[in-house]
Design a protein around this motif. Structure first.
Motif, PDB file in Angstrom:
ATOM      1  N   GLY A 265      -3.578 -42.494  43.800  1.00  0.00           N
ATOM      2  CA  GLY A 265      -3.770 -43.255  45.071  1.00  0.00           C
ATOM      3  C   GLY A 265      -2.745 -44.685  44.488  1.00  0.00           C
ATOM      4  O   GLY A 265      -2.230 -45.249  44.828  1.00  0.00           O
ATOM      5  N   LEU A 266      -3.086 -44.773  42.924  1.00  0.00           N
ATOM      6  CA  LEU A 266      -3.182 -46.130  42.511  1.00  0.00           C
ATOM      7  C   LEU A 266      -1.591 -46.348  42.261  1.00  0.00           C
ATOM      8  O   LEU A 266      -0.649 -47.362  43.026  1.00  0.00           O
ATOM      9  CB  LEU A 266      -4.321 -46.989  41.545  1.00  0.00           C
ATOM     10  N   TRP A 267      -0.873 -45.106  41.298  1.00  0.00           N
ATOM     11  CA  TRP A 267       0.721 -45.365  41.579  1.00  0.00           C
ATOM     12  C   TRP A 267       1.115 -45.613  42.469  1.00  0.00           C
ATOM     13  O   TRP A 267       2.003 -46.273  42.189  1.00  0.00           O
ATOM     14  CB  TRP A 267       0.582 -44.080  40.625  1.00  0.00           C
ATOM     15  N   GLY A 268       1.248 -44.250  43.189  1.00  0.00           N
ATOM     16  CA  GLY A 268       1.377 -44.455  45.132  1.00  0.00           C
ATOM     17  C   GLY A 268       1.755 -46.229  45.684  1.00  0.00           C
ATOM     18  O   GLY A 268       2.294 -46.604  46.046  1.00  0.00           O
ATOM     19  N   LEU A 269       0.537 -46.896  45.743  1.00  0.00           N
ATOM     20  CA  LEU A 269      -0.118 -47.995  46.149  1.00  0.00           C
ATOM     21  C   LEU A 269       1.090 -49.291  45.358  1.00  0.00           C
ATOM     22  O   LEU A 269       1.756 -49.917  45.595  1.00  0.00           O
ATOM     23  CB  LEU A 269      -1.634 -48.243  45.933  1.00  0.00           C
ATOM     24  N   GLY A 270       0.831 -49.081  44.133  1.00  0.00           N
ATOM     25  CA  GLY A 270       2.203 -50.339  43.182  1.00  0.00           C
ATOM     26  C   GLY A 270       2.994 -49.630  43.555  1.00  0.00           C
ATOM     27  O   GLY A 270       3.676 -51.242  42.981  1.00  0.00           O
ATOM     28  N   ILE A 271       3.813 -48.615  43.409  1.00  0.00           N
ATOM     29  CA  ILE A 271       5.074 -48.825  43.769  1.00  0.00           C
ATOM     30  C   ILE A 271       5.850 -49.190  45.196  1.00  0.00           C
ATOM     31  O   ILE A 271       7.067 -50.026  45.518  1.00  0.00           O
ATOM     32  CB  ILE A 271       5.072 -47.145  43.395  1.00  0.00           C
ATOM     33  N   VAL A 272       4.921 -48.637  45.718  1.00  0.00           N
ATOM     34  CA  VAL A 272       5.103 -49.546  47.100  1.00  0.00           C
ATOM     35  C   VAL A 272       5.104 -50.780  47.521  1.00  0.00           C
ATOM     36  O   VAL A 272       6.212 -51.559  48.261  1.00  0.00           O
ATOM     37  CB  VAL A 272       4.324 -48.607  48.466  1.00  0.00           C
ATOM     38  N   ILE A 273       4.075 -51.631  46.311  1.00  0.00           N
ATOM     39  CA  ILE A 273       3.750 -53.150  46.298  1.00  0.00           C
ATOM     40  C   ILE A 273       4.650 -53.549  45.853  1.00  0.00           C
ATOM     41  O   ILE A 273       5.733 -54.638  46.334  1.00  0.00           O
ATOM     42  CB  ILE A 273       2.510 -52.877  45.691  1.00  0.00           C
ATOM     43  N   VAL A 274       5.384 -53.107  44.947  1.00  0.00           N
ATOM     44  CA  VAL A 274       6.770 -53.268  43.788  1.00  0.00           C
ATOM     45  C   VAL A 274       7.976 -53.139  44.753  1.00  0.00           C
ATOM     46  O   VAL A 274       8.937 -54.152  44.586  1.00  0.00           O
ATOM     47  CB  VAL A 274       6.548 -52.919  42.653  1.00  0.00           C
ATOM     48  N   PHE A 275       7.822 -52.073  45.175  1.00  0.00           N
ATOM     49  CA  PHE A 275       9.663 -52.145  46.152  1.00  0.00           C
ATOM     50  C   PHE A 275       9.486 -53.281  47.097  1.00  0.00           C
ATOM     51  O   PHE A 275      10.308 -53.294  47.745  1.00  0.00           O
ATOM     52  CB  PHE A 275       9.223 -50.694  46.511  1.00  0.00           C
ATOM     53  N   MET A 276       8.259 -53.206  47.897  1.00  0.00           N
ATOM     54  CA  MET A 276       8.408 -54.042  49.461  1.00  0.00           C
ATOM     55  C   MET A 276       8.557 -55.615  48.692  1.00  0.00           C
ATOM     56  O   MET A 276       9.431 -55.970  49.362  1.00  0.00           O
ATOM     57  CB  MET A 276       6.837 -54.028  49.926  1.00  0.00           C
ATOM     58  N   LEU A 277       7.941 -55.433  47.354  1.00  0.00           N
ATOM     59  CA  LEU A 277       8.381 -57.945  47.322  1.00  0.00           C
ATOM     60  C   LEU A 277       9.352 -57.889  47.167  1.00  0.00           C
ATOM     61  O   LEU A 277      10.033 -59.048  47.577  1.00  0.00           O
ATOM     62  CB  LEU A 277       6.956 -57.594  46.384  1.00  0.00           C
ATOM     63  N   ILE A 278      10.338 -56.659  46.173  1.00  0.00           N
ATOM     64  CA  ILE A 278      11.289 -56.980  45.534  1.00  0.00           C
ATOM     65  C   ILE A 278      12.457 -56.667  46.981  1.00  0.00           C
ATOM     66  O   ILE A 278      13.158 -57.900  46.579  1.00  0.00           O
ATOM     67  CB  ILE A 278      12.135 -56.301  44.689  1.00  0.00           C
ATOM     68  N   TYR A 279      12.206 -56.152  47.339  1.00  0.00           N
ATOM     69  CA  TYR A 279      13.033 -55.821  48.915  1.00  0.00           C
ATOM     70  C   TYR A 279      12.661 -56.706  50.284  1.00  0.00           C
ATOM     71  O   TYR A 279      14.580 -56.937  50.466  1.00  0.00           O
ATOM     72  CB  TYR A 279      13.159 -53.797  49.488  1.00  0.00           C
TER      73      TYR A 279
ATOM     74  N   ILE B  94      -0.485 -56.853  51.887  1.00  0.00           N
ATOM     75  CA  ILE B  94      -1.785 -57.815  52.589  1.00  0.00           C
ATOM     76  C   ILE B  94      -1.993 -56.427  53.608  1.00  0.00           C
ATOM     77  O   ILE B  94      -2.809 -55.978  53.807  1.00  0.00           O
ATOM     78  CB  ILE B  94      -1.007 -59.092  52.836  1.00  0.00           C
ATOM     79  N   ALA B  95      -0.502 -56.752  54.613  1.00  0.00           N
ATOM     80  CA  ALA B  95      -1.250 -55.674  55.167  1.00  0.00           C
ATOM     81  C   ALA B  95      -1.525 -54.224  55.307  1.00  0.00           C
ATOM     82  O   ALA B  95      -2.577 -52.878  55.963  1.00  0.00           O
ATOM     83  CB  ALA B  95      -0.578 -54.958  56.830  1.00  0.00           C
ATOM     84  N   LEU B  96      -1.043 -53.280  53.734  1.00  0.00           N
ATOM     85  CA  LEU B  96      -1.856 -51.610  52.920  1.00  0.00           C
ATOM     86  C   LEU B  96      -3.203 -52.204  52.746  1.00  0.00           C
ATOM     87  O   LEU B  96      -3.560 -51.447  52.667  1.00  0.00           O
ATOM     88  CB  LEU B  96      -0.544 -52.278  52.251  1.00  0.00           C
TER      89      LEU B  96
ATOM     90  N   VAL C 157       0.058 -43.784  52.916  1.00  0.00           N
ATOM     91  CA  VAL C 157       0.416 -45.448  52.286  1.00  0.00           C
ATOM     92  C   VAL C 157       1.761 -45.818  52.497  1.00  0.00           C
ATOM     93  O   VAL C 157       1.974 -46.504  52.806  1.00  0.00           O
ATOM     94  CB  VAL C 157       0.362 -45.271  50.894  1.00  0.00           C
ATOM     95  N   GLY C 158       2.142 -44.180  52.327  1.00  0.00           N
ATOM     96  CA  GLY C 158       3.999 -44.433  52.622  1.00  0.00           C
ATOM     97  C   GLY C 158       4.544 -44.347  53.780  1.00  0.00           C
ATOM     98  O   GLY C 158       4.670 -45.408  54.471  1.00  0.00           O
ATOM     99  N   MET C 159       3.320 -44.153  54.752  1.00  0.00           N
ATOM    100  CA  MET C 159       3.461 -44.108  56.142  1.00  0.00           C
ATOM    101  C   MET C 159       2.700 -45.534  56.826  1.00  0.00           C
ATOM    102  O   MET C 159       3.891 -45.746  57.668  1.00  0.00           O
ATOM    103  CB  MET C 159       3.014 -43.129  57.297  1.00  0.00           C
ATOM    104  N   SER C 160       2.304 -45.859  56.453  1.00  0.00           N
ATOM    105  CA  SER C 160       1.923 -47.647  57.280  1.00  0.00           C
ATOM    106  C   SER C 160       2.755 -49.072  56.407  1.00  0.00           C
ATOM    107  O   SER C 160       3.258 -49.475  57.119  1.00  0.00           O
ATOM    108  CB  SER C 160       0.334 -48.224  56.118  1.00  0.00           C
ATOM    109  N   VAL C 161       3.498 -48.667  55.565  1.00  0.00           N
ATOM    110  CA  VAL C 161       4.484 -49.412  55.177  1.00  0.00           C
ATOM    111  C   VAL C 161       6.147 -48.603  55.838  1.00  0.00           C
ATOM    112  O   VAL C 161       7.134 -49.819  56.385  1.00  0.00           O
ATOM    113  CB  VAL C 161       4.664 -49.894  53.522  1.00  0.00           C
ATOM    114  N   ASP C 162       6.163 -47.538  56.017  1.00  0.00           N
ATOM    115  CA  ASP C 162       7.006 -46.923  56.822  1.00  0.00           C
ATOM    116  C   ASP C 162       7.242 -48.219  58.548  1.00  0.00           C
ATOM    117  O   ASP C 162       8.410 -48.195  58.540  1.00  0.00           O
ATOM    118  CB  ASP C 162       6.775 -45.940  57.576  1.00  0.00           C
ATOM    119  N   ALA C 163       5.923 -48.633  58.894  1.00  0.00           N
ATOM    120  CA  ALA C 163       6.073 -49.503  60.439  1.00  0.00           C
ATOM    121  C   ALA C 163       6.743 -50.528  59.896  1.00  0.00           C
ATOM    122  O   ALA C 163       7.701 -51.027  60.560  1.00  0.00           O
ATOM    123  CB  ALA C 163       4.710 -49.442  60.912  1.00  0.00           C
TER     124      ALA C 163
END
Length: 616
Positions: free
Chosen positions: A458-472, A482-484, A515-521
């Motif tokens: 869960g933490l790896w998935g959350l961390g990768i998503v957070i980094v991707f969203m910040l960079i992109y 923050i919403a995640l 987690v993935g589906m949340s940022v998908d929106a």
């Protein structure tokens, strides 16, 4: 004005997240290894037992976090499992068999959180550890019991219709043979019985004998009914005895799976399931000589049973009523004498039986017989465990008047015994004994390993998503992150509040997926905003169109996922349900955090302002 929320909506979002955070806090405090001491068969843990337990702990220099006495049960918390195990052994040596001493895991939630209803999430067997039993219903006993009931009904019907018979006896394969006194009555009897018992196959075996046996369809139905009734009763028994979030379900034709999360020792679990016995109400044979009966000289229709003090009681073999007719029971005190009693409610059939019995037996004693089937330690030629029948008269009371669907059992020694008896009666009586064919203990260490691996994923998935969203997506990516995090907090808080939600290993997979589906929106919204900007729309209008335009697609996608989760929950069992619950909740919450939550943050930074460029 575009992209401005009214004050009440901002306060609402903040308040919802704050409440979610508050009710997710209990999960940070974990659980304490504990030893729970409670009475068995009418005993209760009182201040004297409390003092004995404290003395044992002091004598063995065992440090404790706390010790409390509540509702006749003592709970002692320890810092580690080594002290917990040693304390259990020493307490058992001191108290003996009159008390149940069980290993347990007690939530370490602060009292102020408990006072507002806060509690940690319930963990499944694969995460928390516990015991799992595969139990088999003894169908031979169930069918034999049904055969006895049929024979009793046949005798009554034959006498009522004035058909004379020589004998009604059991035969092979649970069939019954009726031998008539007059050969000429056989055709009439055969027609009558076929009309009265359409589920029976009735055949002529001689000039004056008929054979009755269950048809294949009726036999299958009887087996299914026995398993389903036992399944329902086992659920109520375990719930009454306080095991949190048990899993009790059918497996195959004659087997039942019982999972008890958090129960660490098999002996305690067996004790919980050992309460699955039958109760019978029988009339006492007052004409029999007790001393002669003990020596084996007694009427053919009677037998000797012992009460809990070893005193013999002569009872009629035929039971007036079984526990299967009891629909409710509660303990209390007799208003006239102040002595403990149990109030019992019967179904309509049981009420009619009891009414007729008490009408004919006023001022006569009636006994409540407790029947329990225990493992003998031996196996038959098929490898199945041989069960030994243990019986005990738990009370004898005089019938003071005619009663039907409601009556009171008196003559009980203590309020604790009355409470135990009411639990047993309320939970019902098994239609057939059950035996444990497989038992498995899942240690807390294995559960801890599953939790650790799930948390890492869960933490790896959350961390990768957070980094991707910040960079992109830059600042907008921060809003999504923050919403995640808010989504995770709300999910944990809601899982902690829902009484039927249990976290399992597949449930953790559902959280990771959500987690993935949340940022998908948010990806859909942000890409729509970027598209509007490329089309030369003003910034404020692009933000507004991004959220409004993407909403339909987000809603449709999430709705189909939630509907799939509902179907999974409806048809699935155990871990599948855990996955469905976490996925559905995660997706539903993401509709709030990813749309309303991020919109609030975007409005606070950019809303109502002249903006030349977005950080997206």
């Amino acid at each position: 004005m575009l992209n401005r929320y009214p004050l009440w909506k901002n306060i609402m979002v903040i308040l919802v997240v704050a409440i979610g955070l508050l009710y997710s806090l209990p999960n940070l405090y974990g659980e304490d290894p504990a030893v729970q001491i409670s009475g068995t068969r009418g005993q209760t843990a009182d201040t004297a037992v409390f003092d004995q337990v404290q003395q044992v702990l002091n004598e063995n220099n065992l440090p404790i976090k706390s010790i409390s006495l509540q509702n006749g049960s003592i709970l002692t918390r320890f810092e580690n499992t080594d002290d917990q195990l040693l304390a259990k052994d020493k307490i058992v040596e001191k108290l003996g068999n009159n008390y149940s001493v069980a290993l347990n895991l007690a939530p370490a939630t602060p009292k102020w959180l408990e006072d507002i209803g806060g509690s940690p999430m319930k963990w499944g067997l694969d995460l928390r550890g516990g015991v799992r039993f595969l139990m088999e219903v003894d169908m031979n006993t169930a069918l034999s019991k049904r055969q006895e009931q049929l024979q009793d009904n046949l005798r009554t019907e034959m006498r009522k219709e004035k058909y004379q018979y020589r004998s009604i006896q059991s035969s092979d394969n649970f069939s019954t043979v009726i031998t008539l006194a007059k050969e000429s009555q056989l055709p009439d009897v055969q027609r009558f019985l076929r009309k009265q018992h359409p589920d029976l196959t009735i055949e002529k075996v001689s000039d004056n004998s008929l054979s009755l046996r269950l048809s294949e369809a009726a036999l299958t139905e009887a087996r299914d009914r026995a398993v389903e009734q036992n399944l329902s009763i086992l659920r109520r028994r375990v719930e009454e005895l306080g095991v949190s979030e048990p899993v009790i379900q059918r497996q195959g034709a004659e087997r039942i799976v019982v999972e008890l999360p958090g129960v660490q020792d098999t002996a305690r679990a067996k004790e919980i399931l050992g309460a699955t016995a039958t109760l019978e109400f029988r009339l006492v044979n007052q004409t029999a000589n007790v001393e002669a009966a003990v020596k084996g000289i007694l009427p053919a229709d009677s037998e000797v049973k012992l009460d809990r003090h070893g005193r013999p009681v002569v009872l009629y073999k035929r039971a007036v009523l079984g526990g299967e007719h009891i629909t409710n029971a509660s303990s209390g005190l007799d208003q006239n004498t102040g002595t403990p009693q149990v109030s019992v409610t019967l179904d309509s059939e049981g009420g009619e039986i009891m009414s007729q019995t008490t009408k004919l037996n006023l001022k006569k004693p009636m006994a409540t017989l407790y029947v329990e089937y225990k493992d003998s330690g031996k196996k038959d030629e098929n490898g199945k465990t041989i069960l030994v029948k243990n019986e005990e008269v738990i009370n004898v009371a005089t019938i003071q008047g005619r009663f039907g669907s409601q009556f009171q059992i008196t003559g009980i020694d203590s309020p604790a015994e009355a409470q135990n008896l009411s639990v047993l009666l309320r939970s019902g009586a098994l239609t057939a004994p059950i035996q444990i064919v497989e038992e498995r203990t899942v240690g807390p260490s294995l559960g801890a390993q599953n939790v650790e691996q799930g948390m890492k994923a869960g933490l790896w998935g959350l961390g990768i998503v957070i980094v991707f969203m910040l960079i992109y997506y830059k600042l907008f990516g921060l809003f999504a992150n923050i919403a995640l995090v808010a989504n995770m907090i709300l999910l944990v808080g809601l899982m902690s509040l829902l009484p039927g939600a249990t976290l399992t290993m597949p449930g953790i997979a559902g959280i990771v997926l959500s987690v993935g589906m949340s940022v998908d929106a948010n990806v859909l919204i942000f890409e729509r905003i970027k598209e509007e900007i490329r089309n030369k729309r003003p910034i404020q209008q692009a933000i507004n169109e991004g959220y409004n335009g993407a909403f339909t697609s987000i809603f449709d996608a999430n709705l189909t996922t939630i509907l799939t989760s509902i179907i999974l929950y409806a048809v699935g069992t155990g871990p599948v349900k855990g996955f469905a619950i976490t996925l559905a909740l995660g997706v539903a919450i993401s509709m709030f955090t990813a749309i309303t939550g991020t919109r609030m943050l975007v409005n606070l930074i950019y809303g109502g302002k002249r903006v030349e460029k977005l950080s997206i």
